[in-house]
Write a protein that holds these residues in place. Structure first.
Motif, PDB file in Angstrom:
ATOM      1  N   GLY A   1       0.847  -1.173   0.000  1.00 11.63           N
ATOM      2  CA  GLY A   1       0.000   0.000   0.000  1.00 11.63           C
ATOM      3  C   GLY A   1       0.889   1.231   0.000  1.00 11.63           C
ATOM      4  N   CYS A   2       0.317   2.368  -0.316  1.00 10.11           N
ATOM      5  CA  CYS A   2       1.106   3.595  -0.342  1.00 10.11           C
ATOM      6  C   CYS A   2       0.348   4.715   0.369  1.00 10.11           C
ATOM      7  N   GLU A   3       1.082   5.746   0.729  1.00 13.32           N
ATOM      8  CA  GLU A   3       0.520   6.893   1.444  1.00 13.32           C
ATOM      9  C   GLU A   3       0.719   8.141   0.593  1.00 13.32           C
ATOM     10  N   PRO A   4      -0.200   8.396  -0.332  1.00  8.27           N
ATOM     11  CA  PRO A   4       0.015   9.459  -1.324  1.00  8.27           C
ATOM     12  C   PRO A   4      -0.318  10.858  -0.804  1.00  8.27           C
ATOM     13  N   GLU A   5       0.687  11.535  -0.273  1.00  8.23           N
ATOM     14  CA  GLU A   5       0.506  12.926   0.121  1.00  8.23           C
ATOM     15  C   GLU A   5       0.538  13.827  -1.107  1.00  8.23           C
ATOM     16  N   MET A   6      -0.252  14.878  -1.062  1.00  9.39           N
ATOM     17  CA  MET A   6      -0.243  15.892  -2.115  1.00  9.39           C
ATOM     18  C   MET A   6      -0.857  17.160  -1.537  1.00  9.39           C
ATOM     19  N   MET A   7      -0.789  18.256  -2.280  1.00  8.13           N
ATOM     20  CA  MET A   7      -1.270  19.542  -1.780  1.00  8.13           C
ATOM     21  C   MET A   7      -2.325  20.131  -2.707  1.00  8.13           C
ATOM     22  N   TRP A   8      -3.359  20.673  -2.089  1.00  8.16           N
ATOM     23  CA  TRP A   8      -4.396  21.401  -2.815  1.00  8.16           C
ATOM     24  C   TRP A   8      -4.062  22.885  -2.708  1.00  8.16           C
ATOM     25  N   LEU A   9      -3.719  23.499  -3.850  1.00 12.61           N
ATOM     26  CA  LEU A   9      -3.289  24.886  -3.886  1.00 12.61           C
ATOM     27  C   LEU A   9      -4.352  25.764  -4.533  1.00 12.61           C
ATOM     28  N   LYS A  10      -4.431  26.988  -4.050  1.00 11.59           N
ATOM     29  CA  LYS A  10      -5.305  27.970  -4.685  1.00 11.59           C
ATOM     30  C   LYS A  10      -4.704  28.389  -6.019  1.00 11.59           C
ATOM     31  N   LYS A  11      -5.573  28.780  -6.924  1.00  7.88           N
ATOM     32  CA  LYS A  11      -5.144  29.193  -8.253  1.00  7.88           C
ATOM     33  C   LYS A  11      -5.319  30.706  -8.382  1.00  7.88           C
ATOM     34  N   GLY A  12      -4.228  31.395  -8.720  1.00  7.56           N
ATOM     35  CA  GLY A  12      -4.276  32.833  -8.893  1.00  7.56           C
ATOM     36  C   GLY A  12      -4.908  33.235 -10.210  1.00  7.56           C
ATOM     37  N   PRO A  13      -5.124  34.542 -10.439  1.00 10.58           N
ATOM     38  CA  PRO A  13      -5.726  35.016 -11.699  1.00 10.58           C
ATOM     39  C   PRO A  13      -4.953  34.592 -12.943  1.00 10.58           C
ATOM     40  N   ASP A  14      -3.630  34.397 -12.769  1.00  7.98           N
ATOM     41  CA  ASP A  14      -2.793  33.973 -13.895  1.00  7.98           C
ATOM     42  C   ASP A  14      -2.759  32.457 -14.059  1.00  7.98           C
ATOM     43  N   GLY A  15      -3.527  31.735 -13.225  1.00  7.39           N
ATOM     44  CA  GLY A  15      -3.545  30.283 -13.299  1.00  7.39           C
ATOM     45  C   GLY A  15      -2.428  29.614 -12.539  1.00  7.39           C
ATOM     46  N   LYS A  16      -1.531  30.392 -11.947  1.00  8.58           N
ATOM     47  CA  LYS A  16      -0.402  29.832 -11.213  1.00  8.58           C
ATOM     48  C   LYS A  16      -0.753  29.675  -9.726  1.00  8.58           C
ATOM     49  N   PRO A  17       0.019  28.868  -9.001  1.00  8.13           N
ATOM     50  CA  PRO A  17      -0.283  28.653  -7.582  1.00  8.13           C
ATOM     51  C   PRO A  17      -0.282  29.948  -6.780  1.00  8.13           C
ATOM     52  N   ALA A  18      -1.247  30.063  -5.871  1.00  7.59           N
ATOM     53  CA  ALA A  18      -1.355  31.238  -4.997  1.00  7.59           C
ATOM     54  C   ALA A  18      -1.465  30.786  -3.546  1.00  7.59           C
ATOM     55  N   GLY A  19      -0.604  29.830  -3.160  1.00 10.98           N
ATOM     56  CA  GLY A  19      -0.584  29.343  -1.792  1.00 10.98           C
ATOM     57  C   GLY A  19      -1.519  28.176  -1.566  1.00 10.98           C
ATOM     58  N   GLY A  20      -1.399  27.575  -0.388  1.00  7.25           N
ATOM     59  CA  GLY A  20      -2.225  26.424  -0.062  1.00  7.25           C
ATOM     60  C   GLY A  20      -3.664  26.805   0.215  1.00  7.25           C
ATOM     61  N   ALA A  21      -4.570  25.855  -0.005  1.00  8.01           N
ATOM     62  CA  ALA A  21      -5.993  26.098   0.237  1.00  8.01           C
ATOM     63  C   ALA A  21      -6.313  26.116   1.727  1.00  8.01           C
ATOM     64  N   THR A  22      -5.401  25.622   2.578  1.00  2.00           N
ATOM     65  CA  THR A  22      -5.589  25.621   4.029  1.00  2.00           C
ATOM     66  C   THR A  22      -4.267  25.957   4.704  1.00  2.00           C
ATOM     67  N   HIS A  23      -4.315  26.095   6.025  1.00  2.00           N
ATOM     68  CA  HIS A  23      -3.108  26.368   6.798  1.00  2.00           C
ATOM     69  C   HIS A  23      -2.348  25.062   7.078  1.00  2.00           C
ATOM     70  N   PRO A  24      -1.042  25.162   7.336  1.00  2.00           N
ATOM     71  CA  PRO A  24      -0.221  23.957   7.542  1.00  2.00           C
ATOM     72  C   PRO A  24      -0.307  23.416   8.963  1.00  2.00           C
ATOM     73  N   TYR A  25      -1.510  22.974   9.373  1.00  2.00           N
ATOM     74  CA  TYR A  25      -1.708  22.461  10.721  1.00  2.00           C
ATOM     75  C   TYR A  25      -1.983  20.963  10.653  1.00  2.00           C
ATOM     76  N   CYS A  26      -1.021  20.185  11.115  1.00  2.00           N
ATOM     77  CA  CYS A  26      -1.104  18.737  10.948  1.00  2.00           C
ATOM     78  C   CYS A  26      -2.197  18.131  11.826  1.00  2.00           C
ATOM     79  N   TYR A  27      -3.002  17.284  11.228  1.00  2.00           N
ATOM     80  CA  TYR A  27      -4.068  16.520  11.879  1.00  2.00           C
ATOM     81  C   TYR A  27      -5.217  17.391  12.409  1.00  2.00           C
ATOM     82  N   HIS A  28      -5.248  18.673  12.094  1.00  2.68           N
ATOM     83  CA  HIS A  28      -6.316  19.529  12.576  1.00  2.68           C
ATOM     84  C   HIS A  28      -7.594  19.253  11.796  1.00  2.68           C
ATOM     85  N   ILE A  29      -8.616  18.831  12.502  1.00  2.00           N
ATOM     86  CA  ILE A  29      -9.879  18.500  11.847  1.00  2.00           C
ATOM     87  C   ILE A  29     -10.494  19.731  11.203  1.00  2.00           C
TER      88      ILE A  29
END
Length: 499
Positions: A165-193
């Motif tokens: 089995g594998c543990e596929p981590e990845m990040m959901w990033l916001k998209k800026g007006p230019d289509g490029k990444p504009a930071g994460g969709a959430t804050h970097p708080y581990c295990y926070h519900i």
């Protein structure tokens, strides 16, 4: 899995594959599914050297012909049809023939986001008109290679087979007006519900689509980087786990389109927070049987093989002595094999220039040293539970088919040579080193890891013939392009350093 890639003295590999026992019935079953589900179009897909999904789309009216004759695509598609820094096509020139892609019927599955469309995984062969080895297995097909390597392993080790089995981590990033990444969709708080809840519409859509495509989703959480999620699915036979990780990535890309986000599988988009890993939990088994898991789908939106899991049998990694945490002899040999070849394996598991930002950004539990222990995250391997161990030197950009093939070769070497990994390290590895322990370090750049791979014939054998040529060419070119690039760091450091 249907078909065999074993050579015949009379028939080509391709002919052996399409005439394999039971395949004709599976082809008929797919036609019944096409009619039942109203499928109009099919993606015939395979996986390139970097793990990218490539292939062709064909109307479902042509299923029977395509199942027998396949489709053609340039050989260079196995290297994404990319050019190197010298403007040469990587792996194959424009004069090369076209491969033949043959679908595996048991992988046929409807796409839940457009139920008129289905996908099927394929195995690649050399062109029927080639002068040398016509219709032979195309050795730059990483998925086909895994099928061959796993079959050989089973034969040589009395039915032993890899389930992982594998543990596929990845990040959901916001998209800026230019289509490029504009930071994460959430804050970097581990295990926070609360942060997990903020992405609930996104991950619930991912889970819905995943269950509709045969992934038995088991747990998930918010990790400790911006927008970083880990959603896990049930372990299984090696090939199906690789197919499911590939499918998972395809699903995330679609969900990102639906929510106007970026599904980021880049290993280290941000410094100062954790990278995205893809730890592999490994075990070798004998026996077992296929169990259908319909995952609440009625009717089943694909072939039974897509929704089946290998269950039961004997897990040879389970402890068999007085030490309840210590793997049995086969498991210890396999750990020994991985430790022996960890440098070369790193070239497969940490396959990009960016991968090594993960190793250099200290303090975030990334594995840097070639050792093993119980629940010890400072080591490259840890026994994460009785009966399995976690291989940690692998990240979110991994090509899972190459990784599984390379690990099988390391296991094979460990078993055949009875390699002893030594005693497990229970101390923090950094404290152990301060106390005088000598520990080998993983390669700390893509260039260094490629040198380690070039010198390791065991792991190179997981990339047979043209596969190593294409992989080495592609990755060395990637490294050289990086070295030949002026970055923001260069200008920030040197632009005004004199006079």
């Amino acid at each position: 899995m249907t078909g065999t890639l074993a050579r015949s003295a009379v028939l080509s590999d391709l002919e052996v594959y399409v005439t394999a026992e039971g395949r004709a019935e599976l082809v008929k079953q797919v036609r019944a599914k096409i009619d039942e589900l109203g499928i109009k179009y099919i993606y015939y897909q395979f996986v390139s050297v970097t793990g990218r999904i490539v292939g062709k789309g064909i109307p479902s009216d042509h299923w029977e012909v395509t199942a027998e004759r396949g489709f053609q695509l340039v050989y260079g598609s196995t290297a994404n049809l990319f050019i190197d820094r010298h403007r040469n096509y990587i792996g194959y020139g424009p004069e090369a023939s076209e491969l033949v892609g043959i679908p595996d019927p048991e992988t046929f599955c409807q796409l839940p986001w457009d139920k008129r469309v289905a996908r099927v995984f394929c195995v690649c062969f050399r062109n029927r008109e080639e002068k040398v080895n016509p219709g032979g297995h195309l050795t730059s097909d990483c998925r086909g290679n895994l099928k061959i390597i796993h079959d050989q392993f089973k034969t040589e080790h009395n039915g032993l087979h890899l389930r992982h089995g594998c543990e596929p981590e990845m990040m959901w990033l916001k998209k800026g007006p230019d289509g490029k990444p504009a930071g994460g969709a959430t804050h970097p708080y581990c295990y926070h519900i609360d942060q997990f809840e903020e992405l609930r519409p996104v991950f619930m859509r991912v889970i819905e689509y995943s269950q509709a495509m045969g992934l038995d989703m088991i747990q998930g959480d918010h990790e400790d980087a911006p927008g970083q999620l880990e959603l896990n699915f049930m372990f299984d036979d090696a090939l199906r786990t690789c197919d499911r990780l590939t499918t998972y990535r395809q699903i995330c890309a679609q969900v990102a389109r639906e929510f106007n986000l970026i599904a980021c599988f880049m290993t280290k988009p941000f410094m100062g927070v954790s990278a995205s890993g893809c730890h592999h939990n490994l075990s070798l088994w004998r026996g077992g049987s296929e169990v259908l898991n319909e995952l609440h789908n009625d009717p089943l939106p694909g072939m039974a093989g897509t929704f089946s899991y290998l269950k039961g049998g004997e897990n040879t990694f389970l402890p068999d002595g007085e030490v309840k945490r210590k793997p049995g002899p086969i498991g210890l040999n396999c750990i020994g094999g991985v430790i022996e070849h960890l440098g070369a394996l790193t070239a497969i598991g940490c396959s990009t220039v960016n991968s090594y930002r993960r190793l250099w950004d200290t303090g975030y539990w990334a594995p840097v040293y070639a050792d093993w222990g119980y629940q010890n995250r400072t080591c490259g391997l840890r026994v994460s539970a009785p009966g399995r161990f976690e291989y940690r030197a692998v990240d979110s950009m991994v090509n899972p088919y190459l990784m599984a093939s390379a690990l099988l070769k390391a296991f094979d070497d460990g078993i055949k040579r009875n390699l002893d990994p030594g005693e497990p390290e229970e101390r923090n590895i950094y404290e152990a080193m301060e106390a005088g322990k000598q520990v080998k370090k993983l390669p700390m750049s893509l260039g260094e890891s490629l040198e380690r791979l070039a010198a390791d014939e065991v792991i190179k054998s997981a990339l047979p013939e043209e596969m190593y040529q294409v992989y080495n060419w592609y990755k060395r070119d990637e490294w050289e392009k990086f070295l030949a690039t002026v970055t923001d760091w260069d200008t920030e450091t040197y632009l005004d350093c004199l006079p």
